[in-house]
Design a protein around this motif. Structure first.
Motif, PDB file in Angstrom:
ATOM      1  N   ALA A   1       0.809  -1.220   0.000  1.00  0.00           N
ATOM      2  CA  ALA A   1       0.000   0.000   0.000  1.00  0.00           C
ATOM      3  C   ALA A   1       0.837   1.262   0.000  1.00  0.00           C
ATOM      4  CB  ALA A   1      -0.930   0.005   1.218  1.00  0.00           C
ATOM      5  N   ILE A   2       2.161   1.172  -0.078  1.00  0.00           N
ATOM      6  CA  ILE A   2       3.017   2.371  -0.053  1.00  0.00           C
ATOM      7  C   ILE A   2       3.053   2.974  -1.453  1.00  0.00           C
ATOM      8  CG2 ILE A   2       5.346   3.228   0.384  1.00  0.00           C
ATOM      9  CD1 ILE A   2       5.738   0.869   2.286  1.00  0.00           C
ATOM     10  N   PRO A   3       2.606   4.215  -1.678  1.00  0.00           N
ATOM     11  CA  PRO A   3       2.649   4.854  -3.008  1.00  0.00           C
ATOM     12  C   PRO A   3       4.024   5.451  -3.279  1.00  0.00           C
ATOM     13  CG  PRO A   3       1.575   6.308  -1.466  1.00  0.00           C
ATOM     14  CD  PRO A   3       1.884   5.062  -0.689  1.00  0.00           C
ATOM     15  N   PHE A   4       4.349   5.667  -4.561  1.00  0.00           N
ATOM     16  CA  PHE A   4       5.591   6.339  -4.911  1.00  0.00           C
ATOM     17  C   PHE A   4       5.362   7.125  -6.200  1.00  0.00           C
ATOM     18  CE2 PHE A   4       5.639   2.056  -6.503  1.00  0.00           C
ATOM     19  CZ  PHE A   4       5.952   2.215  -7.854  1.00  0.00           C
ATOM     20  N   PRO A   5       6.023   8.267  -6.372  1.00  0.00           N
ATOM     21  CA  PRO A   5       5.823   9.136  -7.551  1.00  0.00           C
ATOM     22  C   PRO A   5       6.552   8.602  -8.770  1.00  0.00           C
ATOM     23  CG  PRO A   5       7.446  10.100  -6.105  1.00  0.00           C
ATOM     24  CD  PRO A   5       6.930   8.896  -5.374  1.00  0.00           C
ATOM     25  N   ASP A   6       6.133   9.112  -9.923  1.00  0.00           N
ATOM     26  CA  ASP A   6       6.739   8.693 -11.189  1.00  0.00           C
ATOM     27  C   ASP A   6       7.812   9.704 -11.597  1.00  0.00           C
ATOM     28  OD1 ASP A   6       7.291   7.328 -13.429  1.00  0.00           O
ATOM     29  OD2 ASP A   6       5.492   7.968 -14.542  1.00  0.00           O
ATOM     30  N   GLU A   7       8.781   9.922 -10.762  1.00  0.00           N
ATOM     31  CA  GLU A   7       9.869  10.849 -11.041  1.00  0.00           C
ATOM     32  C   GLU A   7      11.181  10.163 -10.693  1.00  0.00           C
ATOM     33  OE1 GLU A   7       9.967  13.663 -12.443  1.00  0.00           O
ATOM     34  OE2 GLU A   7       7.813  13.939 -12.644  1.00  0.00           O
ATOM     35  N   PRO A   8      12.136  10.089 -11.618  1.00  0.00           N
ATOM     36  CA  PRO A   8      11.986  10.428 -13.035  1.00  0.00           C
ATOM     37  C   PRO A   8      11.226   9.340 -13.765  1.00  0.00           C
ATOM     38  CG  PRO A   8      14.161   9.549 -12.664  1.00  0.00           C
ATOM     39  CD  PRO A   8      13.507   9.642 -11.314  1.00  0.00           C
ATOM     40  N   PRO A   9      10.675   9.629 -14.966  1.00  0.00           N
ATOM     41  CA  PRO A   9       9.895   8.619 -15.673  1.00  0.00           C
ATOM     42  C   PRO A   9      10.795   7.540 -16.290  1.00  0.00           C
ATOM     43  CG  PRO A   9      10.098  10.593 -17.006  1.00  0.00           C
ATOM     44  CD  PRO A   9      10.696  10.941 -15.660  1.00  0.00           C
ATOM     45  N   ILE A  10      10.158   6.374 -16.579  1.00  0.00           N
ATOM     46  CA  ILE A  10      10.876   5.274 -17.211  1.00  0.00           C
ATOM     47  C   ILE A  10      10.805   5.448 -18.710  1.00  0.00           C
ATOM     48  CG2 ILE A  10      10.949   2.783 -17.550  1.00  0.00           C
ATOM     49  CD1 ILE A  10       9.726   2.465 -14.816  1.00  0.00           C
ATOM     50  N   ILE A  11      11.959   5.391 -19.376  1.00  0.00           N
ATOM     51  CA  ILE A  11      12.031   5.540 -20.832  1.00  0.00           C
ATOM     52  C   ILE A  11      12.558   4.225 -21.388  1.00  0.00           C
ATOM     53  CG2 ILE A  11      13.041   6.798 -22.754  1.00  0.00           C
ATOM     54  CD1 ILE A  11      13.346   9.209 -20.905  1.00  0.00           C
ATOM     55  N   TYR A  12      11.760   3.553 -22.220  1.00  0.00           N
ATOM     56  CA  TYR A  12      12.158   2.272 -22.803  1.00  0.00           C
ATOM     57  C   TYR A  12      12.838   2.514 -24.155  1.00  0.00           C
ATOM     58  CZ  TYR A  12       9.254   0.100 -19.280  1.00  0.00           C
ATOM     59  OH  TYR A  12       8.721  -0.322 -18.087  1.00  0.00           O
ATOM     60  N   PRO A  13      13.815   1.644 -24.546  1.00  0.00           N
ATOM     61  CA  PRO A  13      14.471   1.808 -25.853  1.00  0.00           C
ATOM     62  C   PRO A  13      13.475   1.551 -26.963  1.00  0.00           C
ATOM     63  CG  PRO A  13      15.773   0.431 -24.396  1.00  0.00           C
ATOM     64  CD  PRO A  13      14.435   0.615 -23.748  1.00  0.00           C
TER      65      PRO A  13
END
Length: 867
Positions: A638-650
């Motif tokens: 239940a622990i939330p986390f922000p999307d920073e930095p975003p994931i960039i796929y090749p």
């Protein structure tokens, strides 16, 4: 019947080795002269030399042995028990291939078992029981016993007779019958050995039999252990004996030829001397004889010995042996010569004492004769020399000498003879009174010996010419009365001994029962203590074993490493079941205590229940811990986390390019591969033409692979031997057009084998050996794990953290617990970390689902629903 009298007294105890020895054919026996001792020639007595001979032969072969046990009237009480102990010792020391039979000997000989049997046979135990039930009666006819024993042999191998008893009575044996028995023993090659046990052992007769037949004799004193003596006799009862054939005796002495006593050379042994007496000079003397019927013929030079006065006893031995041609010479070994010397000197001392008494009585002629007889036996006896000189100087002493001298006068001579007769009669009467008194003292403890002594005295009194008729009648009446009293006392003593023996047997049985019961109780006590110790160990460790539920400790997933205790199973299957066998539930079948029977019934049940209870306890504990871990994981998810930095796929082009570049790095072997190994790997990918193996040995498979593919093939024979296989292990397979790799694996799987490529060969070995042969390869993954933007400091492909470290379920922050990580299966936390879209509402929804499911589980661990 002319009786054989003893030449040596009854205190020859422990002087002869106890062994009997059947004949054993040796391939090349040899003989030698061991010693010579000479007595000087005196007057009409020639030089007498004692010569010792020995023969070396081969090893002893399995033998047939007849054990003769004396059951005459003298063998009762302690002597009977000692005879039984001696028999037990002989059978205990027997070799595995020797065979025995038992015979009871008294007036007749009675076989106690049929045929010959090995020492542990049941027939021999039955024979001992029959012997125990036999009542000791009568006298001993040893000649008949020996002849019957010789007739019992049924094999052509080595033969031996062992006699246990006190020999014939004081009357001895008939010389003619004795000579016939000795001829039978020599003709049949049977050695007779004896173990003297009894109140008065006629050892001289037993020694004569042992000497003339190649046996040995042992006399048992009161302090010796009969069982040990019998064991020593049994160990030596199979030693080889060399039976000499024809013999020639030669000497160049000027006084004439030699005479040997006994006239026939006795059998030769390697463990003792065979002794003969030679009368005459020994100048260039030699004995030429053949060793055995078909053995070699040897010539033994006899060295001359320096005559010594202390060896004068040899003259007395030779004088007594001439009439019987040495048949009754009791010279068993060299030690018997020392005993003979001691006894002859004792006789000389006794004659000297009688000479003193005769001189004190005024019989100077008798004193001179007695002194002369004493000096003939022992020239160094000073008392006899003084008495002889003093008696010869007295007037009238010459009239009593053996040589006739001119008579001093008729009446005086008759009066002197009558006076001497009366003196001798008085001495005999006095001696008879002393012997009657001694016999009377023996009536209580040993009435049989007292009766024998009285019988001997009765014969002497009847044959005496010096006693007055009235004194003779009085003494004979007194002796007859004492003989009848001895008979009554003997019966009473026999009844007492039988009663005492019965009581002793009852006591032994009772002690045996008590000992058996005590040993059983001690054994049950030891088993009970062992059972209690095992149960205590199970209680101590069984309930405290490490859990079977996994936990993460220092980044590693850990499960309890200690195996469950087996103490409960050992207690139930070990001491508890053994107690049940010792104390069965059929109460009448055992004397075990009631508590032992109860332990035998309940012990295995209690141990089994405790074992299952400890397992259930550990399972419930793991269930409780797992329940709490599941709730903890729900909280972590239940622990939330922000999307920073975003994931960039090749991009897809990037993936295709990376894939092409990694083809050459599919795997890198750290070990450099040689040309031979490359050839082997290429051959493994090639198909086999056709395999037809039908119960063919493994070596044929080796040759087929090497011939068809041209590669080296070896078989690990040491590993196969450890697995119980070999090169001839049969295999079966029919296949074609299948890669060698697959065909060989399927073929070897049928016999639990495998193959490896090692040291430039294809090695066929066991699966355990193949598993131990590891190959280290390197797979480069740098191009997969390097971040797209190295300057960002974040690896977009390292979402999740395995099973521990900072991504464990206990940290639970930043990376979502990481149950799985890059390897997949990361659970709820890993999925959230990868998608970056796990909202609080979704998490709460999942949490509620877990709580609803826990409502059915919580009561089992004592928690309220939704707690």
């Amino acid at each position: 019947m002319r009786a054989v009298r003893s030449l040596l007294p009854a205190f020859l105890i422990g002087c002869l080795a106890a062994a009997s020895c059947p004949h054993a054919h040796a391939d090349a026996p040899t003989a030698r002269v061991t010693f010579t001792e000479a007595a000087p020639a005196t007057g009409d007595q020639p030089l007498v030399t004692a010569v010792g001979l020995r023969a070396e032969a081969g090893p002893a072969a399995p033998a047939e042995v007849v054990i003769l046990i004396d059951t005459s009237a003298t063998q009762n009480g302690i002597y009977r028990q000692r005879s039984f102990d001696a028999v037990a010792g002989i059978l205990k020391a027997a070799r595995p291939d020797d065979r025995f039979t038992l015979t009871a000997v008294d007036v007749t000989s009675v076989p106690l078992c049929d045929g010959f049997h090995k020492a542990g046979a049941e027939a021999l135990r039955d024979a001992v029981r029959k012997l125990d039930a036999r009542t000791p009666l009568g006298a001993t006819d040893i000649v008949t016993a020996i002849e019957d024993a010789v007739a019992r042999f049924d094999a052509d191998g080595p033969r031996a007779i062992i006699y246990i008893g006190n020999g014939p009575g004081l009357g001895g044996v008939d010389p003619g019958e004795f000579a016939r028995a000795v001829d039978t023993l020599r003709a049949q090659h049977v050695a007779v050995s004896g173990l003297g046990i009894g109140p008065q052992v006629n050892w001289q007769c037993l020694a004569a039999v042992a000497s003339t037949s190649g046996g040995v004799l042992s006399l048992l004193d009161n302090a010796a252990n009969a069982k040990d003596a019998g064991a020593a006799l049994g160990e030596k009862a199979v030693q080889p004996v060399v039976w000499p054939g024809d013999m020639a005796l030669e000497s160049r002495a000027p006084e004439g030829g030699l005479r040997m006593l006994p006239t026939r050379l006795p059998p030769l042994r390697a463990d003792r001397d065979s002794i003969v007496l030679l009368e005459g000079g020994l100048r260039d003397a030699k004995i030429e004889l053949s060793l055995g019927e078909s053995g070699p013929r040897v010539t033994l030079p006899i060295p001359s010995a320096v005559p010594k006065p202390e060896n004068s006893y040899l003259h007395e031995l030779a004088r007594n042996a001439r009439d019987s041609d040495g048949l009754f010479l009791p010279l068993v070994d060299r030690e018997s010569l020392l005993v003979a010397e001691r006894i002859v000197r004792g006789e000389a001392a006794s004659l000297a004492a009688l000479a003193v008494q005769a001189r004190a009585a005024g019989s100077h002629g008798s004193a001179a004769r007695l002194a002369e007889a004493s000096l003939r036996r022992d020239p160094d006896n000073q008392d006899a020399a003084l008495i002889q000189g003093a008696s010869l100087r007295q007037p009238g002493a010459a009239a009593d000498l053996p040589e006739p001298l001119p008579a001093a006068g008729g009446d005086e001579e008759l009066l002197e003879i009558d006076r001497q007769r009366r003196i001798r009669g008085q001495l005999e009467e006095r001696d008879a009174a002393v012997r009657i008194r001694a016999a009377r003292e023996l009536l209580t403890n040993d009435p049989d010996k007292a009766r024998e002594d009285l019988k001997s005295l009765q014969q002497e009194l009847r044959g005496s010419d010096d006693l007055d008729p009235s004194a003779r009648a009085r003494l004979l009446a007194d002796v007859e009365m004492r003989v009848r009293e001895a008979i009554v006392r003997a019966r009473e003593k026999t009844e007492r001994d039988l009663a005492a023996e019965r009581q002793a047997a009852i006591g032994r049985q009772q002690r045996q029962l008590v000992d058996d019961l005590t040993r059983g109780e001690d054994k049950i006590k030891q088993l009970s203590e062992k059972y209690n110790a095992l149960v205590e160990e199970g209680v101590k460790y069984g309930y405290a074993q490490a859990e079977n539920y996994p936990a993460v400790i220092n980044g590693e997933s850990t499960i309890g490493s200690d195996p469950p205790t087996t103490a409960f199973v050992e207690a139930g299957r070990g001491p508890a079941e053994e107690i049940a066998h010792m104390a069965p539930r059929l109460y009448g079948a055992s004397v075990a205590p009631m508590t032992a029977r109860e332990i035998g019934v309940t012990g295995p049940l209690v141990a089994t229940m405790l074992d299952y209870d400890s397992q259930n306890y550990r399972a419930r504990r793991d269930q409780q811990r797992g329940f709490m871990d599941v709730f903890h994981l729900a909280d972590v998810a239940a622990i939330p986390f922000p999307d920073e930095p975003p994931i960039i796929y090749p991009s897809p082009d990037r993936w295709i390019k990376v894939t092409e570049l990694r083809k050459k790095y599919r795997s890198v072997d750290l070990a450099k591969q040689g040309d031979t190994e490359k050839k082997i790997y290429e051959a493994l990918d090639r198909p086999v033409t056709r395999w037809e193996f039908n119960e063919s040995p493994l070596r044929d498979v080796q040759r087929a692979i090497a011939d068809e593919f041209g590669i080296p093939v070896n078989i690990d024979t040491r590993a196969l031997e450890d697995a119980g296989l070999d090169l001839d292990t049969p295999v079966t397979q029919n296949t074609s057009n299948v890669r060698l790799r697959s065909a060989l694996r399927r073929l070897l799987d049928t016999v639990e084998l495998a193959y490896i490529v090692d040291e430039d060969v294809l090695l066929i070995t066991t699966k355990e050996k193949a598993d131990a042969n590891l190959v280290v390869k390197v797979y480069p993954v740098a191009d997969l794990v390097l971040p797209v933007d190295p300057g960002s400091g974040l690896n977009p492909f390292q979402s999740g953290g395995g099973l521990g470290g900072q991504n464990s379920i206990n940290s639970g922050q930043n990376q979502g617990g990481g149950q799985g990580g890059a390897a997949g299966g990361g659970g709820m936390g890993a999925a959230t970390s990868a998608t970056r879209y796990a909202t609080s509402s979704n998490t709460r929804s999942n949490h509620e689902i877990l709580l609803k499911r826990s409502a059915m589980i919580a009561p089992t661990i004592g928690l309220p629903p939704n707690s």
